[in-house]
Scaffold this active site. Structure first.
Site, PDB file in Angstrom:
ATOM      1  N   ASN A 157       0.810  -1.229   0.000  1.00 23.16           N
ATOM      2  CA  ASN A 157       0.000   0.000   0.000  1.00 23.16           C
ATOM      3  C   ASN A 157       0.843   1.279   0.000  1.00 23.16           C
ATOM      4  O   ASN A 157       1.972   1.235   0.473  1.00 23.16           O
ATOM      5  CB  ASN A 157      -0.893   0.021   1.250  1.00 23.16           C
ATOM      6  CG  ASN A 157      -2.215  -0.674   1.020  1.00 23.16           C
ATOM      7  OD1 ASN A 157      -2.764  -0.626  -0.075  1.00 23.16           O
ATOM      8  ND2 ASN A 157      -2.729  -1.304   2.062  1.00 23.16           N
ATOM      9  N   HIS A 212      -7.958   1.198  -4.256  1.00 23.92           N
ATOM     10  CA  HIS A 212      -8.037   0.475  -2.983  1.00 23.92           C
ATOM     11  C   HIS A 212      -8.092   1.502  -1.848  1.00 23.92           C
ATOM     12  O   HIS A 212      -7.110   1.760  -1.171  1.00 23.92           O
ATOM     13  CB  HIS A 212      -6.802  -0.421  -2.851  1.00 23.92           C
ATOM     14  CG  HIS A 212      -6.841  -1.333  -1.679  1.00 23.92           C
ATOM     15  ND1 HIS A 212      -7.920  -2.139  -1.383  1.00 23.92           N
ATOM     16  CD2 HIS A 212      -5.916  -1.587  -0.708  1.00 23.92           C
ATOM     17  CE1 HIS A 212      -7.647  -2.839  -0.301  1.00 23.92           C
ATOM     18  NE2 HIS A 212      -6.450  -2.510   0.136  1.00 23.92           N
TER      19      HIS A 212
HETATM   20  O1  TXD Z   1      -5.202  -5.433  -0.735  1.00 23.14           O
HETATM   21  C1  TXD Z   1      -4.079  -5.060  -0.554  1.00 23.14           C
HETATM   22  N1  TXD Z   1      -3.330  -4.679  -1.562  1.00 23.14           N
HETATM   23  C2  TXD Z   1      -3.497  -5.037   0.818  1.00 23.14           C
HETATM   24  C3  TXD Z   1      -2.215  -4.435   0.999  1.00 23.14           C
HETATM   25  C4  TXD Z   1      -4.192  -5.615   1.912  1.00 23.14           C
HETATM   26  C5  TXD Z   1      -3.589  -5.678   3.141  1.00 23.14           C
HETATM   27  C6  TXD Z   1      -2.258  -5.154   3.406  1.00 23.14           C
HETATM   28  N2  TXD Z   1      -1.654  -4.505   2.295  1.00 23.14           N
HETATM   29  C7  TXD Z   1      -0.284  -4.004   2.372  1.00 23.14           C
HETATM   30  O2  TXD Z   1       0.636  -5.080   2.157  1.00 23.14           O
HETATM   31  C8  TXD Z   1       0.161  -3.415   3.681  1.00 23.14           C
HETATM   32  O3  TXD Z   1      -0.346  -2.119   3.851  1.00 23.14           O
HETATM   33  C9  TXD Z   1       1.661  -3.441   3.503  1.00 23.14           C
HETATM   34  O4  TXD Z   1       2.080  -2.319   2.741  1.00 23.14           O
HETATM   35  C10 TXD Z   1       1.906  -4.717   2.703  1.00 23.14           C
HETATM   36  C11 TXD Z   1       2.493  -5.859   3.499  1.00 23.14           C
HETATM   37  O5  TXD Z   1       1.690  -6.134   4.606  1.00 23.14           O
HETATM   38  P1  TXD Z   1       2.185  -7.183   5.733  1.00 23.14           P
HETATM   39  O6  TXD Z   1       1.079  -7.285   6.728  1.00 23.14           O
HETATM   40  O7  TXD Z   1       2.715  -8.414   5.120  1.00 23.14           O
HETATM   41  O8  TXD Z   1       3.381  -6.334   6.385  1.00 23.14           O
HETATM   42  P2  TXD Z   1       4.626  -6.881   7.245  1.00 23.14           P
HETATM   43  O9  TXD Z   1       4.213  -8.044   8.077  1.00 23.14           O
HETATM   44  O10 TXD Z   1       5.230  -5.696   7.915  1.00 23.14           O
HETATM   45  O11 TXD Z   1       5.628  -7.425   6.128  1.00 23.14           O
HETATM   46  C12 TXD Z   1       6.297  -6.582   5.263  1.00 23.14           C
HETATM   47  C13 TXD Z   1       7.684  -7.138   5.072  1.00 23.14           C
HETATM   48  C14 TXD Z   1       8.536  -7.124   6.361  1.00 23.14           C
HETATM   49  O12 TXD Z   1       8.973  -8.430   6.667  1.00 23.14           O
HETATM   50  C15 TXD Z   1       9.678  -6.189   6.012  1.00 23.14           C
HETATM   51  O13 TXD Z   1      10.931  -6.554   6.622  1.00 23.14           O
HETATM   52  C16 TXD Z   1       9.728  -6.338   4.494  1.00 23.14           C
HETATM   53  O14 TXD Z   1       8.373  -6.324   4.112  1.00 23.14           O
HETATM   54  N3  TXD Z   1      10.494  -5.293   3.825  1.00 23.14           N
HETATM   55  C17 TXD Z   1      11.260  -5.529   2.731  1.00 23.14           C
HETATM   56  N4  TXD Z   1      11.475  -6.645   2.035  1.00 23.14           N
HETATM   57  C18 TXD Z   1      12.317  -6.569   0.987  1.00 23.14           C
HETATM   58  N5  TXD Z   1      12.934  -5.415   0.613  1.00 23.14           N
HETATM   59  C19 TXD Z   1      12.737  -4.275   1.303  1.00 23.14           C
HETATM   60  N6  TXD Z   1      13.335  -3.146   0.924  1.00 23.14           N
HETATM   61  C20 TXD Z   1      11.852  -4.300   2.399  1.00 23.14           C
HETATM   62  N7  TXD Z   1      11.436  -3.363   3.292  1.00 23.14           N
HETATM   63  C21 TXD Z   1      10.595  -3.987   4.152  1.00 23.14           C
END
Ligand code: TXD
Length: 310
Positions: A122, A177
């Protein structure tokens, strides 16, 4: 040879994606996250390998922070970034997530340039726009997952309200969204019966509002973080349609170039997802009222995208 699924982000949604992809035997799975979280992802991958004997699947699952490991991936699902906390809008995540998505896009472009990419982070409609801009991938190769989830929520709430099986509720939600997404009661049916004939206008209004605020309802309950089971399933449905050429018609954020009067913007519209990726956008003849609602959501997405400095 098995297909390869790269999950960029191994947090709440990422880990459920990995479990579902394994259970559905979609292919081998790579969970990539930042170096500081790579060991946790290695642990999650190992845990899933150890679930396989009872889960009845064969897949090689690894955790990593090295983009080399996603080399040649067939599908990339991006959940990297921050989720919301109570009181936050999705737009509040823009500045932090835009940098993450740009970095991810460069990694994917280098190591998986042929992958079908499903963006979940998001604010969704802006993040898929940024990913597409940075990679320069063709439009059929990049979509945003939100409408598939918003439609699942719409269907779930209707089934709950009317006391019917969710399997018999069909319908769609268009637009961005956010709270001005556009559920379409006129085109929603319950076992072939129009929703407008079996639900009162008050019930329908309540269902529309609940769908629009469904993400926020869950964020409020959690306090920190957002929904993860239903977003993961929704993204997997899209990945599966691509990998198995199922030709599902699913609302996804796709690049519109004239469709629905929109130009150069990713927004939720019904898409045919086949082995070609986002093969086709279906256009619906909207009523004047629906058009006005759609224009409102387009205006919101346009505003967020205009704030993306890339
Ligand atoms: O319908 C939809 N599109 C959505 C979107 C519905 C629900 C949630 N939605 C969004 O998905 C939410 O607002 C977040 O932006 C994402 C991911 O949600 P999640 O609940 O999985 O978040 P977490 O548990 O914080 O996981 C995100 C991971 C975390 O492990 C971080 O360390 C990692 O992203 N992260 C990265 N990975 C790779 N590369 C980089 N740069 C990076 N930065 C953070």
């Amino acid at each position: 040879m098995r297909k390869k699924i790269a999950l960029i982000g191994g947090g709440q949604i990422g880990q459920i994606l990995a479990m579902l992809a394994a259970q559905k035997e979609l292919g081998d799975i790579v969970i990539l996250d930042v170096p500081g979280y790579a060991n946790v992802c290695k642990g999650k991958a190992l845990d899933l390998m150890e679930m396989a004997p009872h889960g009845n699947y064969d897949a090689n699952i690894i955790g990593t922070s090295d983009y080399k490991d996603i080399e040649g991936a067939d599908v990339v699902i991006v959940t990297a970034g921050k989720p919301r906390e109570a009181g936050m809008t999705r737009e509040d995540l823009l500045n932090v997530n835009i940098k993450i998505i740009a970095e991810v896009a460069n990694g994917v472009k280098q190591y998986a340039p042929k992958a079908f990419c499903i963006i979940v982070t998001n604010p969704l409609d802006a993040m898929v726009y940024v990913f597409h801009k940075v990679t320069g991938f063709p439009k059929h190769q990049v979509i945003g997952m939100a409408g598939t989830l918003d439609t699942a929520r719409w269907r779930a709430f209707i089934a709950m309200e009317l006391g019917v099986s969710v399997a018999d509720v069909a319908g769609t939600v268009l637009g961005g969204h956010g709270p001005d997404m556009v559920p379409l009661p006129r085109l929603t049916t319950v076992g072939g019966v129009p929703l407008t004939e079996i639900a009162t206008p008050e019930q329908i209004e309540k269902l529309v509002n609940r769908t629009r605020e469904a993400g926020t309802e869950i964020v409020k309950l959690f306090g920190k973080g957002s929904a993860f089971f239903s977003p993961a399933w929704s993204a997997i449905v899209i990945a599966e349609s691509y990998l198995k050429d199922k030709r599902r018609v699913l609302p996804c954020a796709a690049l519109c170039e004239g469709e629905y009067g929109v130009n150069g913007l990713f927004i939720g519209v019904p898409c045919l997802i086949s082995a070609k990726g986002m093969e086709k956008i279906f256009e619906i003849k909207l009523t004047e009222e629906e058009k006005a609602q759609f224009q409102k959501t387009v205006a919101s997405v346009t505003k967020t995208v205009s704030e993306c400095k890339i």
